[in-house]
Design a protein around this motif. Structure first.
Motif, PDB file in Angstrom:
ATOM      1  N   PRO A  24       0.821  -1.235   0.000  1.00 16.45           N
ATOM      2  CA  PRO A  24       0.000   0.000   0.000  1.00 16.45           C
ATOM      3  C   PRO A  24       0.838   1.261   0.000  1.00 16.45           C
ATOM      4  N   ASP A  25       2.106   1.190   0.417  1.00 17.02           N
ATOM      5  CA  ASP A  25       2.970   2.366   0.419  1.00 17.02           C
ATOM      6  C   ASP A  25       3.727   2.538  -0.890  1.00 17.02           C
ATOM      7  N   GLY A  26       3.449   1.688  -1.873  1.00 17.77           N
ATOM      8  CA  GLY A  26       4.116   1.802  -3.164  1.00 17.77           C
ATOM      9  C   GLY A  26       5.428   1.068  -3.266  1.00 17.77           C
ATOM     10  N   ARG A  27       5.899   0.487  -2.186  1.00 17.08           N
ATOM     11  CA  ARG A  27       7.162  -0.255  -2.230  1.00 17.08           C
ATOM     12  C   ARG A  27       6.919  -1.708  -2.623  1.00 17.08           C
ATOM     13  N   ARG A  28       7.951  -2.348  -3.154  1.00 17.22           N
ATOM     14  CA  ARG A  28       7.863  -3.745  -3.554  1.00 17.22           C
ATOM     15  C   ARG A  28       7.781  -4.638  -2.324  1.00 17.22           C
ATOM     16  N   LEU A  29       6.938  -5.668  -2.387  1.00 20.06           N
ATOM     17  CA  LEU A  29       6.775  -6.570  -1.250  1.00 20.06           C
ATOM     18  C   LEU A  29       8.036  -7.395  -1.041  1.00 20.06           C
ATOM     19  N   PRO A  30       8.401  -7.666   0.198  1.00 18.37           N
ATOM     20  CA  PRO A  30       9.599  -8.474   0.456  1.00 18.37           C
ATOM     21  C   PRO A  30       9.427  -9.910  -0.022  1.00 18.37           C
ATOM     22  N   ALA A  31      10.553 -10.591  -0.169  1.00 19.75           N
ATOM     23  CA  ALA A  31      10.516 -11.996  -0.583  1.00 19.75           C
ATOM     24  C   ALA A  31      10.030 -12.897   0.538  1.00 19.75           C
ATOM     25  N   SER A  32      10.301 -12.552   1.781  1.00 17.32           N
ATOM     26  CA  SER A  32       9.828 -13.356   2.907  1.00 17.32           C
ATOM     27  C   SER A  32       8.320 -13.238   3.010  1.00 17.32           C
ATOM     28  N   GLY A  33       7.662 -14.391   3.166  1.00 19.15           N
ATOM     29  CA  GLY A  33       6.209 -14.392   3.195  1.00 19.15           C
ATOM     30  C   GLY A  33       5.632 -13.666   4.389  1.00 19.15           C
ATOM     31  N   TRP A  34       6.188 -13.908   5.590  1.00 15.10           N
ATOM     32  CA  TRP A  34       5.626 -13.284   6.775  1.00 15.10           C
ATOM     33  C   TRP A  34       5.821 -11.777   6.743  1.00 15.10           C
ATOM     34  N   MET A  35       6.934 -11.312   6.189  1.00 16.51           N
ATOM     35  CA  MET A  35       7.171  -9.873   6.118  1.00 16.51           C
ATOM     36  C   MET A  35       6.251  -9.214   5.089  1.00 16.51           C
ATOM     37  N   ALA A  36       5.951  -9.948   3.976  1.00 11.16           N
ATOM     38  CA  ALA A  36       5.034  -9.402   2.971  1.00 11.16           C
ATOM     39  C   ALA A  36       3.628  -9.251   3.537  1.00 11.16           C
ATOM     40  N   LEU A  37       3.171 -10.243   4.340  1.00 12.20           N
ATOM     41  CA  LEU A  37       1.842 -10.131   4.933  1.00 12.20           C
ATOM     42  C   LEU A  37       1.776  -8.990   5.945  1.00 12.20           C
ATOM     43  N   ARG A  38       2.843  -8.773   6.682  1.00 11.79           N
ATOM     44  CA  ARG A  38       2.824  -7.655   7.636  1.00 11.79           C
ATOM     45  C   ARG A  38       2.861  -6.315   6.915  1.00 11.79           C
ATOM     46  N   ARG A  39       3.537  -6.277   5.764  1.00 11.02           N
ATOM     47  CA  ARG A  39       3.542  -5.036   4.986  1.00 11.02           C
ATOM     48  C   ARG A  39       2.131  -4.720   4.480  1.00 11.02           C
ATOM     49  N   LEU A  40       1.362  -5.762   4.141  1.00  7.90           N
ATOM     50  CA  LEU A  40      -0.017  -5.563   3.678  1.00  7.90           C
ATOM     51  C   LEU A  40      -1.010  -5.390   4.820  1.00  7.90           C
ATOM     52  N   GLY A  41      -0.589  -5.623   6.059  1.00 10.87           N
ATOM     53  CA  GLY A  41      -1.498  -5.512   7.189  1.00 10.87           C
ATOM     54  C   GLY A  41      -2.327  -6.752   7.419  1.00 10.87           C
ATOM     55  N   TRP A  42      -1.817  -7.909   6.979  1.00 11.06           N
ATOM     56  CA  TRP A  42      -2.556  -9.161   7.129  1.00 11.06           C
ATOM     57  C   TRP A  42      -1.921 -10.023   8.225  1.00 11.06           C
ATOM     58  N   GLY A  43      -1.484  -9.464   9.301  1.00 11.40           N
ATOM     59  CA  GLY A  43      -0.799 -10.217  10.337  1.00 11.40           C
ATOM     60  C   GLY A  43      -1.716 -11.195  11.048  1.00 11.40           C
ATOM     61  N   ALA A  44      -1.106 -12.232  11.631  1.00  6.26           N
ATOM     62  CA  ALA A  44      -1.844 -13.257  12.363  1.00  6.26           C
ATOM     63  C   ALA A  44      -2.144 -12.781  13.774  1.00  6.26           C
ATOM     64  N   VAL A  45      -3.267 -13.204  14.299  1.00 10.73           N
ATOM     65  CA  VAL A  45      -3.714 -12.841  15.641  1.00 10.73           C
ATOM     66  C   VAL A  45      -3.923 -14.128  16.432  1.00 10.73           C
ATOM     67  N   ALA A  46      -3.424 -14.164  17.661  1.00 11.85           N
ATOM     68  CA  ALA A  46      -3.572 -15.345  18.498  1.00 11.85           C
ATOM     69  C   ALA A  46      -5.009 -15.484  18.970  1.00 11.85           C
ATOM     70  N   PRO A  47      -5.477 -16.710  19.222  1.00  8.51           N
ATOM     71  CA  PRO A  47      -6.845 -16.898  19.736  1.00  8.51           C
ATOM     72  C   PRO A  47      -7.006 -16.262  21.121  1.00  8.51           C
ATOM     73  N   ALA A  48      -8.233 -16.066  21.487  1.00 10.28           N
ATOM     74  CA  ALA A  48      -8.519 -15.429  22.780  1.00 10.28           C
ATOM     75  C   ALA A  48      -8.072 -16.341  23.915  1.00 10.28           C
ATOM     76  N   GLY A  49      -7.372 -15.760  24.880  1.00 11.75           N
ATOM     77  CA  GLY A  49      -6.896 -16.501  26.042  1.00 11.75           C
ATOM     78  C   GLY A  49      -5.605 -17.246  25.820  1.00 11.75           C
ATOM     79  N   VAL A  50      -4.976 -17.122  24.662  1.00 13.59           N
ATOM     80  CA  VAL A  50      -3.724 -17.817  24.350  1.00 13.59           C
ATOM     81  C   VAL A  50      -2.634 -16.773  24.176  1.00 13.59           C
ATOM     82  N   VAL A  51      -1.503 -16.987  24.834  1.00 10.84           N
ATOM     83  CA  VAL A  51      -0.370 -16.075  24.775  1.00 10.84           C
ATOM     84  C   VAL A  51       0.722 -16.713  23.929  1.00 10.84           C
ATOM     85  N   VAL A  52       1.102 -16.048  22.863  1.00 14.81           N
ATOM     86  CA  VAL A  52       2.175 -16.522  21.980  1.00 14.81           C
ATOM     87  C   VAL A  52       3.131 -15.369  21.742  1.00 14.81           C
ATOM     88  N   SER A  53       4.339 -15.690  21.389  1.00 13.06           N
ATOM     89  CA  SER A  53       5.346 -14.669  21.120  1.00 13.06           C
ATOM     90  C   SER A  53       5.235 -14.190  19.676  1.00 13.06           C
TER      91      SER A  53
END
Length: 615
Positions: A24-53
């Motif tokens: 969305p900022d006009g930059r090319r998406l990174p090759a790493s999959g997890w970094m590309a999803l975070r650049r798009l704002g599609w990050g993963a969210v932990a379930p309710a009551g579960v603590v993960v790093s």
């Protein structure tokens, strides 16, 4: 967590954004999959009551990114098919095929086109209209039960090399199903013993954990320096044809200024006995599955304590069915890797720099008998090709696939249509033998391997690599092959041998270094001792114990005269008994210094001797 990310963004709009490669900022998406999803704002969210790093969320995002990127490729294939959808998908014209090939993304093979066409036709038959895209044809994929620790860093996983054969993997794993705090995450040490195939001193990477059947399996990759072999410029090649009975048939060929020269010696890996064993195991597996389904229908609606005999029998059948399935998998894997090692040993012995294999993805099981369909569907051709590519990369040999259409129907010498008969002395329609009007007569698979080799050598400048790194020739033209010219017999250097019968034939002396038979002499050929040892007076040197000619009553036969060997023992033709991984595999032995090397001075053995490699 990964399934939630995929389900939330499984739409044509989101897949188009990911396939565009721009954030969305006009930059090319990174090759790493997890970094590309975070650049798009599609990050993963932990379930309710579960603590993960944050590293655990990174692992889930990497799994989701891989699935979504595969969906982008399938979406492009489906869009190309819908844009060029013909009136009859089962019989496209040449113009329709050209338009489809131009619209398809790079790396789309014939198997993908066939499968996606069937998928669209099934939707058309069910809904009465064409789908709008991939997301309407199929739902979001489900992530496998695995943990790819490669997406994390040293705060989540550490790999230590203890010695040349042991590796210790440290990883933070939860001690309960739903960790409520960071205290529920503890460092675990997993010690892995490396197999002998892993060289000492290589770099061991972060593993992938796969929980299954109450245990955790560790996929531990390792890296070694590798330079991709060249795609063209080859002078000697090994062409391989796939068969049902004869698993592999290969031919050695050379490329010179006049064309392609083939060696008349076929190389075969005949696994007919193993294939028959696999057919019997598959029939047994289907019989067990039928029993299990029948007992399951009987047990539906009944409590477990009502009929303990039925419940116990169903449990035993399921265990036996799983054991038969595991045996089939292990036998298929052993057969595939044994054939791949045999082929690479021949390529190394003949000093071939490239191996040409027909494109096995186009082989279908329709239109045949039920037994042949079963054998083709359970074949190990995909595993064989994967094993060949893996072993060839270690030895610096290129593996290229060529089109399979017409390899068995055309003559390798003149290009005319072949006539297939049962045998060279039986001129009736069959499968095994091929004849041509130009005078060619040889085995069908051997003729196909010659045609495959000629296609690869003459079209090697058209070789391209797909997005997965596999080399392939998409379109090829056929070139006739020829046999090498025979060398004249060497002139006699000594005086001519006397052949007239005017005198008795002189006795010939046996040279000292001549080979002798390794078999033991017969009993009648062993001379009797001149002076028998003490205590053995009256014993016969050979022969059976004499028996009465006219006995007065029933006489029992002497035990040592009863034959204990079968009348027709198992005899392996064309191979040494026990060669390879199975006693019913008949393979051409690997030899160095063959006739193909003798006619090409550039590939002669430096020692000048014929050596036999290990089987």
């Amino acid at each position: 967590m990964a399934d939630r990310v995929i389900a939330a963004h499984w739409s044509d709009a989101d897949l188009a954004v990911l396939a565009g490669g721009v954030g969305p900022d006009g930059r090319r998406l990174p090759a790493s999959g997890w970094m590309a999803l975070r650049r798009l704002g599609w990050g993963a969210v932990a379930p309710a009551g579960v603590v993960v790093s944050d590293r655990v969320r990174r692992i889930a995002e990497e799994e989701a990114a891989r699935a979504l990127r595969l969906g982008c490729h399938r979406r492009a294939v489906v869009a190309a098919l819908l844009a060029t959808w013909p009136a009859d998908p089962s019989a496209r014209t040449s113009e329709e095929w050209s338009a489809l090939r131009a619209a398809l993304p790079e790396g789309a093979d014939s198997a993908t086109i066939r499968n996606r066409t069937r998928q669209i036709r099934a939707y058309l038959d069910g809904c009465g209209r064409l789908p709008a895209g991939l997301c309407e044809v199929e739902g979001p994929p489900v992530v496998a039960r695995q943990v790819s620790l490669a997406a994390a860093d040293r705060q989540q996983v550490v790999v230590d090399r203890i010695d040349d054969r042991r590796v210790r993997v440290w990883s933070q794993l939860p001690v309960c199903a739903s960790p409520a705090s960071y205290r529920d995450w503890v460092w675990h040490a997993v010690e892995v013993v490396l197999p002998p195939t892993v060289p000492a001193g290589v770099k061991v990477c972060s593993p992938t954990l796969r929980p299954r059947d109450g245990e955790v399996r560790v996929d531990l990759p390792w890296q070694t320096p590798h330079t991709p072999p060249p795609l063209h410029g080859h002078r000697r090649a090994l062409g391989v044809d796939w068969g049902v009975n004869t698993l592999l048939t290969a031919t050695v060929a050379d490329l010179d200024q006049d064309g392609v020269v083939v060696d008349g010696r076929p190389l075969r890996f005949d696994a007919t006995g193993v294939s028959a064993k696999l057919v019997r195991l598959r029939r047994h597996r289907e019989h067990l599955r039928t029993k299990v389904e029948h007992l399951t229908r009987l047990a539906d609606g009944r409590p477990a304590h009502a009929d303990p005999a039925l419940t116990g029998k169903l449990a035993r059948l399921e265990v036996e069915h799983e054991a038969v399935c595991a045996r089939i998998r292990h036998l298929n894997k052993a057969l595939a890797w044994s054939a791949a090692r045999w082929l690479l040993d021949h390529a190394t012995a003949h000093q071939a720099s490239v191996i040409y294999v027909e494109d096995l993805a186009t082989l279908e099981t329709r239109g045949r008998s039920r037994s042949l369909n079963r054998r083709l569907s359970g074949a190990v051709r995909g595993t064989v090709f994967t094993a060949i590519a893996h072993l060839a990369a270690k030895r610096g040999i290129t593996v290229v696939t060529v089109p399979a259409r017409g390899t068995s129907s055309g003559c390798p010498r003149c290009g005319a249509a072949l006539r297939h008969v049962n045998a060279p002395d039986r001129n009736v329609a069959g499968y095994r033998w091929a004849t041509c009007t130009c005078g060619l007569t040889l085995d069908r698979d051997h003729a196909a391997s010659q045609r495959i080799t000629a296609r690869g050598l003459t079209n090697q400048t058209k070789t391209r690599r797909d997005r997965n790194g596999r080399a392939a020739i998409r379109t090829a033209t056929d070139t006739p092959v020829r046999r090498p010219a025979r060398r004249p017999a060497p002139a006699a250097t000594g005086p001519a041998r006397e052949r007239r019968k005017t005198a008795p034939t002189p006795k010939q002396t046996r040279p000292t270094g001549a080979k002798t038979s390794p078999l033991l002499p017969l009993r009648r050929q062993v001379p009797a001792p001149t002076h028998p040892p003490p205590g053995s007076a009256g014993k016969r040197p050979a022969g059976r114990t004499p028996q009465a000619t006219n006995p007065s009553g029933p006489v029992r036969q002497v035990p040592h005269t009863v034959s204990t060997t079968p009348r027709h023992p198992h005899q392996v033709r064309g191979a040494v008994l026990g060669r390879g991984f199975h006693r019913h595999v008949h393979a051409t032995p690997i030899t160095h210094g063959t006739t193909a090397q003798a006619r090409c001075p550039d590939h002669e053995d430096q020692t000048g001797n014929q050596r036999r490699s290990r089987s």
